[in-house]
Write a protein that holds these residues in place. Structure first.
Motif, PDB file in Angstrom:
ATOM      1  N   LEU A   1       0.822  -1.204   0.000  1.00  0.00           N
ATOM      2  CA  LEU A   1       0.000   0.000   0.000  1.00  0.00           C
ATOM      3  C   LEU A   1       0.859   1.258   0.000  1.00  0.00           C
ATOM      4  N   GLN A   2       1.978   1.206   0.698  1.00  0.00           N
ATOM      5  CA  GLN A   2       2.898   2.342   0.677  1.00  0.00           C
ATOM      6  C   GLN A   2       3.427   2.589  -0.731  1.00  0.00           C
ATOM      7  N   VAL A   3       3.828   1.513  -1.404  1.00  0.00           N
ATOM      8  CA  VAL A   3       4.324   1.637  -2.780  1.00  0.00           C
ATOM      9  C   VAL A   3       3.221   2.153  -3.706  1.00  0.00           C
ATOM     10  N   ALA A   4       1.970   1.779  -3.426  1.00  0.00           N
ATOM     11  CA  ALA A   4       0.846   2.233  -4.249  1.00  0.00           C
ATOM     12  C   ALA A   4       0.589   3.725  -4.113  1.00  0.00           C
ATOM     13  N   GLY A   5       1.155   4.342  -3.075  1.00  0.00           N
ATOM     14  CA  GLY A   5       1.009   5.781  -2.921  1.00  0.00           C
ATOM     15  C   GLY A   5       0.130   6.223  -1.777  1.00  0.00           C
ATOM     16  N   ILE A   6      -0.283   5.299  -0.924  1.00  0.00           N
ATOM     17  CA  ILE A   6      -1.060   5.679   0.249  1.00  0.00           C
ATOM     18  C   ILE A   6      -0.100   6.180   1.320  1.00  0.00           C
ATOM     19  N   PRO A   7      -0.290   7.383   1.833  1.00  0.00           N
ATOM     20  CA  PRO A   7       0.654   7.965   2.794  1.00  0.00           C
ATOM     21  C   PRO A   7       0.815   7.116   4.060  1.00  0.00           C
ATOM     22  N   ASP A   8       2.045   7.080   4.572  1.00  0.00           N
ATOM     23  CA  ASP A   8       2.344   6.288   5.759  1.00  0.00           C
ATOM     24  C   ASP A   8       1.436   6.647   6.934  1.00  0.00           C
ATOM     25  N   GLU A   9       1.148   7.940   7.083  1.00  0.00           N
ATOM     26  CA  GLU A   9       0.387   8.379   8.252  1.00  0.00           C
ATOM     27  C   GLU A   9      -1.063   7.900   8.216  1.00  0.00           C
ATOM     28  N   LYS A  10      -1.521   7.436   7.068  1.00  0.00           N
ATOM     29  CA  LYS A  10      -2.891   6.931   6.970  1.00  0.00           C
ATOM     30  C   LYS A  10      -2.981   5.426   7.229  1.00  0.00           C
ATOM     31  N   ILE A  11      -1.833   4.735   7.311  1.00  0.00           N
ATOM     32  CA  ILE A  11      -1.821   3.285   7.449  1.00  0.00           C
ATOM     33  C   ILE A  11      -1.494   2.895   8.884  1.00  0.00           C
ATOM     34  N   THR A  12      -2.315   2.025   9.462  1.00  0.00           N
ATOM     35  CA  THR A  12      -2.058   1.485  10.789  1.00  0.00           C
ATOM     36  C   THR A  12      -1.961  -0.027  10.685  1.00  0.00           C
ATOM     37  N   GLU A  13      -0.809  -0.581  11.044  1.00  0.00           N
ATOM     38  CA  GLU A  13      -0.574  -2.018  10.987  1.00  0.00           C
ATOM     39  C   GLU A  13      -0.866  -2.626  12.360  1.00  0.00           C
ATOM     40  N   LEU A  14      -1.691  -3.681  12.383  1.00  0.00           N
ATOM     41  CA  LEU A  14      -2.159  -4.249  13.640  1.00  0.00           C
ATOM     42  C   LEU A  14      -1.775  -5.713  13.750  1.00  0.00           C
ATOM     43  N   ASP A  15      -1.386  -6.123  14.965  1.00  0.00           N
ATOM     44  CA  ASP A  15      -0.853  -7.470  15.179  1.00  0.00           C
ATOM     45  C   ASP A  15      -1.919  -8.551  15.259  1.00  0.00           C
ATOM     46  N   SER A  16      -3.128  -8.217  15.680  1.00  0.00           N
ATOM     47  CA  SER A  16      -4.146  -9.244  15.906  1.00  0.00           C
ATOM     48  C   SER A  16      -5.487  -8.794  15.349  1.00  0.00           C
ATOM     49  N   LEU A  17      -6.365  -9.771  15.087  1.00  0.00           N
ATOM     50  CA  LEU A  17      -7.700  -9.447  14.599  1.00  0.00           C
ATOM     51  C   LEU A  17      -8.550  -8.780  15.671  1.00  0.00           C
ATOM     52  N   ASN A  18      -8.289  -9.079  16.927  1.00  0.00           N
ATOM     53  CA  ASN A  18      -9.001  -8.374  17.992  1.00  0.00           C
ATOM     54  C   ASN A  18      -8.690  -6.877  17.944  1.00  0.00           C
ATOM     55  N   GLN A  19      -7.426  -6.540  17.662  1.00  0.00           N
ATOM     56  CA  GLN A  19      -7.065  -5.126  17.513  1.00  0.00           C
ATOM     57  C   GLN A  19      -7.731  -4.521  16.287  1.00  0.00           C
ATOM     58  N   VAL A  20      -7.803  -5.301  15.217  1.00  0.00           N
ATOM     59  CA  VAL A  20      -8.459  -4.814  13.992  1.00  0.00           C
ATOM     60  C   VAL A  20      -9.912  -4.468  14.275  1.00  0.00           C
ATOM     61  N   ILE A  21     -10.623  -5.379  14.942  1.00  0.00           N
ATOM     62  CA  ILE A  21     -12.037  -5.148  15.243  1.00  0.00           C
ATOM     63  C   ILE A  21     -12.208  -3.920  16.125  1.00  0.00           C
ATOM     64  N   GLN A  22     -11.325  -3.778  17.115  1.00  0.00           N
ATOM     65  CA  GLN A  22     -11.393  -2.610  18.008  1.00  0.00           C
ATOM     66  C   GLN A  22     -11.172  -1.314  17.237  1.00  0.00           C
ATOM     67  N   LYS A  23     -10.189  -1.335  16.326  1.00  0.00           N
ATOM     68  CA  LYS A  23      -9.853  -0.125  15.569  1.00  0.00           C
ATOM     69  C   LYS A  23     -10.933   0.220  14.548  1.00  0.00           C
ATOM     70  N   ILE A  24     -11.599  -0.823  14.007  1.00  0.00           N
ATOM     71  CA  ILE A  24     -12.680  -0.545  13.050  1.00  0.00           C
ATOM     72  C   ILE A  24     -13.733   0.343  13.690  1.00  0.00           C
ATOM     73  N   ALA A  25     -14.058   0.064  14.945  1.00  0.00           N
ATOM     74  CA  ALA A  25     -15.076   0.850  15.647  1.00  0.00           C
ATOM     75  C   ALA A  25     -14.656   2.306  15.831  1.00  0.00           C
ATOM     76  N   GLU A  26     -13.364   2.582  15.674  1.00  0.00           N
ATOM     77  CA  GLU A  26     -12.844   3.943  15.864  1.00  0.00           C
ATOM     78  C   GLU A  26     -12.567   4.669  14.550  1.00  0.00           C
ATOM     79  N   LEU A  27     -12.826   4.024  13.417  1.00  0.00           N
ATOM     80  CA  LEU A  27     -12.519   4.643  12.123  1.00  0.00           C
ATOM     81  C   LEU A  27     -13.380   5.881  11.881  1.00  0.00           C
TER      82      LEU A  27
END
Length: 447
Positions: free
Chosen positions: A390-416
């Motif tokens: 995604l970085q190579v595709a041109g999406i800025p680093d500050e817009k990307i959040t890399e998460l270690d677990s699906l529980n974190q993904v679900i939690q972060k989705i609620a905050e989007l």
């Protein structure tokens, strides 16, 4: 049915009841048990059915579901494998679960994995094969597209009397003679215009003389009205024709087949192909346009196919992605959305996903930059690779959040920051995410 068949079927059905009653699952395991007790059990379970097999790279699951809905407008006994268990043991489990009305015609509409087709047709003899398309997919498992097509042909050859209904817009389906009779469906909605496929497109060499194919119309990838300027190879005459494309949105599509108008409640040109395929099957079995229209009109989202899940106040559209062509169609469909959306990309590389993830570099993630996507989450076993792509595709680093677990993904989705969220996930990532959502009570019973 002899004693061995009866015993294997009884044990398989008992295992199925136990798993569904006490463990809420087990789609393929009962079939595995029955096969171990009687390797020929499938031959006997399927003998009274009109079997329709759907196979190909993309579109099997939705096409199968649409065929089932259409046939159910006229026939009561329509069996299918809705869990996506499309290998041999899953097919056996499907027949073990059958409940039919006596004296009525029985259909089995089966989605079958390309590599499993020859194993299944060793025991059951379909009356109709439906070929959707063949694109590069899971190279470590299937190899090149020509290898995949040979797998399919080997499966069809076990039932040489069966009719093949193939995507006429795909050159590969017209590249080899078959013992099976063939008919074709395709798009015929635009005037001829001389053009070539994109340079990075697979499957555009003429099978007769190896020159590059030309096109008079392209829908996407290598699909369209093709011909070879150096020999007589060209698209076959179409038996079922899409003659008009109407309004196309990210959540619905309108189109005309012959002279009849239809609509489906899913977006994307690739899903119009799925609907055209299903409608062709309906016409083949004598259904009216109204019956086909009702079958196509249902609004029941299929597992991982624009399935909508509510997470907090977020409307999340879950889409399975597994190869470049499918991914590109999904991105094009997302870009039709009139509403802002955030994005989640989950990348696994297990056997069922394809261990080789190089396909993400052939996907047009760059087209995501056409939209102002405020935030992107990455997850899965290969999340670092996804983030880098995604970085190579041109999406800025500050817009990307890399998460270690699906529980974190679900939690972060609620905050989007947006109400609408697209989740693009590979097969096992879809399964794992849905399991986590079930554990958290967001999905009920895995649905």
């Amino acid at each position: 049915m002899n004693i061995r068949h009866y015993f294997a079927a009884s044990v398989g059905k008992t295992a199925q009841w136990v798993l569904k009653t006490f463990f809420k699952g087990g789609s393929s395991y009962p079939g595995k048990i029955a096969l171990e007790l009687d390797p020929k059990i499938l031959d006997h379970l399927a003998k009274d059915y009109e079997v329709i097999v759907v196979t190909g790279t993309n579109g099997k699951t939705l096409t199968t579901a649409l065929i089932v809905k259409i046939l159910q407008q006229k026939f009561d006994n329509v069996l299918t494998n809705p869990t996506g268990a499309n290998m041999v043991q899953g097919i056996v489990s499907t027949f073990l679960s059958a409940k039919t009305k006596k004296g009525q015609k029985k259909f089995a509409v089966l989605e079958i994995d390309e590599a499993s087709l020859a194993k299944v047709t060793t025991y059951i003899k379909p009356k109709l094969f439906v070929f959707t398309n063949i694109f590069r997919d899971q190279m470590d498992r299937y190899g090149e597209i020509y290898t995949t097509y040979q797998m399919i042909l080997d499966g069809a050859a076990h039932a040489p009397e069966a009719l093949i209904l193939a995507n006429g817009d795909s050159p590969i389906f017209n590249s080899k003679a078959t013992p099976n009779p063939r008919i074709y469906y395709g798009f015929d909605h635009l005037p001829d215009e001389e053009q070539m496929a994109h340079p990075n497109t697979d499957g555009v060499l003429c099978p007769q003389c190896q020159h590059i194919l030309h096109y008079q119309m392209i829908t996407y990838a290598n699909l369209g009205k093709y011909y070879c300027p150096h020999c007589d190879f060209k698209r076959p005459e179409l038996d079922y024709r899409l003659t008009h494309l109407g309004e196309m949105t990210n959540v619905s599509s309108e189109f005309t087949i012959g002279t009849d108008d239809y609509k489906i409640e899913v977006g994307g040109l690739y899903n119009v192909y799925n609907a055209l395929t299903a409608a062709a099957v309906g016409e083949h079995y004598g259904l009216t346009a109204d019956q086909i229209r009702h079958g196509l009109g249902y609004d029941e989202k299929i597992f991982g196919r624009q399935e909508v899940i509510q997470i907090g106040d977020k409307k999340c559209t879950l889409v399975l992605v597994k190869n470049p062509v499918g991914l590109n169609q999904v991105i094009d469909t997302m870009n039709l959305s009139p509403e802002d959306f955030s994005l989640v990309c989950l990348l696994n590389a297990n056997y069922a996903d394809g261990i080789d993830i190089s396909w993400i570099w052939d996907g047009t993630y760059e087209n995501l930059t056409q939209r102002e996507i405020p935030q992107v989450l990455t997850g899965g076993d290969r999340r670092q690779d996804m983030t880098f792509r995604l970085q190579v595709a041109g999406i800025p680093d500050e817009k990307i959040t890399e998460l270690d677990s699906l529980n974190q993904v679900i939690q972060k989705i609620a905050e989007l920051p947006t109400e609408n969220v697209y989740i693009l996930a590979t097969y096992t990532a879809v399964l794992q995410l849905r399991q986590k959502l079930t554990e958290q009570g967001i999905l009920k019973g895995g649905n």
